[in-house]
Design an enzyme around this catalytic site. Structure first.
Site, PDB file in Angstrom:
ATOM      1  N   ASP A  17      93.177  70.729  45.757  1.00 15.69           N
ATOM      2  CA  ASP A  17      92.819  70.207  44.455  1.00 15.69           C
ATOM      3  C   ASP A  17      94.137  69.745  43.833  1.00 15.69           C
ATOM      4  O   ASP A  17      95.199  70.277  44.161  1.00 15.69           O
ATOM      5  CB  ASP A  17      92.174  71.323  43.622  1.00 15.69           C
ATOM      6  CG  ASP A  17      91.940  70.909  42.195  1.00 15.69           C
ATOM      7  OD1 ASP A  17      91.228  69.920  41.983  1.00 15.69           O
ATOM      8  OD2 ASP A  17      92.503  71.570  41.304  1.00 15.69           O
ATOM      9  N   ASP A  19      95.000  68.952  40.062  1.00 12.74           N
ATOM     10  CA  ASP A  19      95.389  69.496  38.759  1.00 12.74           C
ATOM     11  C   ASP A  19      95.186  71.006  38.705  1.00 12.74           C
ATOM     12  O   ASP A  19      94.103  71.506  38.957  1.00 12.74           O
ATOM     13  CB  ASP A  19      94.577  68.821  37.651  1.00 12.74           C
ATOM     14  CG  ASP A  19      94.747  67.306  37.679  1.00 12.74           C
ATOM     15  OD1 ASP A  19      95.886  66.841  37.830  1.00 12.74           O
ATOM     16  OD2 ASP A  19      93.730  66.599  37.573  1.00 12.74           O
TER      17      ASP A  19
END
Length: 184
Positions: A17, A19
């Site tokens: 992922d 952020d």
């Protein structure tokens, strides 16, 4: 191992992922100058490269669907992240808002399946590392494995539910490398 035990699955790719996992979470960030790597991110990606494991990113980017950032903004932020980490193997992002009920938005498997396809590996040979349970659920939905890296945005109930978790992205990568070839 009995004939009923699952066979070990080697890891061919790790999908992160973006952020809150690789970079500081700046909500709806469209400014490459605001990209800051999280501690250990560069070393984590380096360990995977050294081990011959492909890397990629799968990231919900609903700011596009909300009209807060453009697709070009997201691509510029992704390029800046590549500059700081060294180029990752693929970037897949979902531009939709949750209400669109698309097949790509995590926790659905679409981005994980697409990243695996682009990297030329089966989804079952992937691990997704992310900071919320939707990352781990997307991994499972695609037949991959997931590791949760909790942060301040992660709900305590999400942490309690996940067996495979690590305190930071570097520890998560080390866990993946240590478990390489194991059943997990």
């Amino acid at each position: 191992m009995s004939s009923l035990d699952p066979a070990p699955r080697p890891v061919s790719a790790v999908l992160f992922d973006r952020d809150g996992t690789l970079v500081e979470d700046v909500p709806y960030n469209g400014d490459p100058e605001k990209v800051r790597l999280l501690p250990g991110a560069r070393e984590a990606v380096g360990l995977l490269r050294d081990g011959g494991i492909a890397t990629g990113v799968v990231s919900n980017q609903s700011g596009i669907g909300r009209g807060l950032v453009s697709e070009d903004d997201v691509i510029r932020v992704n390029r800046r992240t590549d500059e700081l980490l060294g180029a990752l193997g693929t970037w897949v992002f979902c531009p939709h808002v949750p209400e669109d009920h698309c097949a790509c938005r995590k926790p659905r498997p679409g981005m994980v399946l697409e990243a695996a396809r682009r990297l030329g590996v089966p989804p079952t040979a992937c691990v997704v590392i992310g900071d919320i349970r939707a990352d781990v659920l997307a991994a499972r939905a695609a037949g991959a494995r997931g590791v949760l890296v909790p942060n301040a945005a992660t709900l305590p109930a999400e942490v309690e539910r996940e067996r495979w978790r690590a305190p930071d992205v570097l520890s998560a990568v080390r866990l993946v490398l240590e478990r390489q070839g194991d059943v997990w």
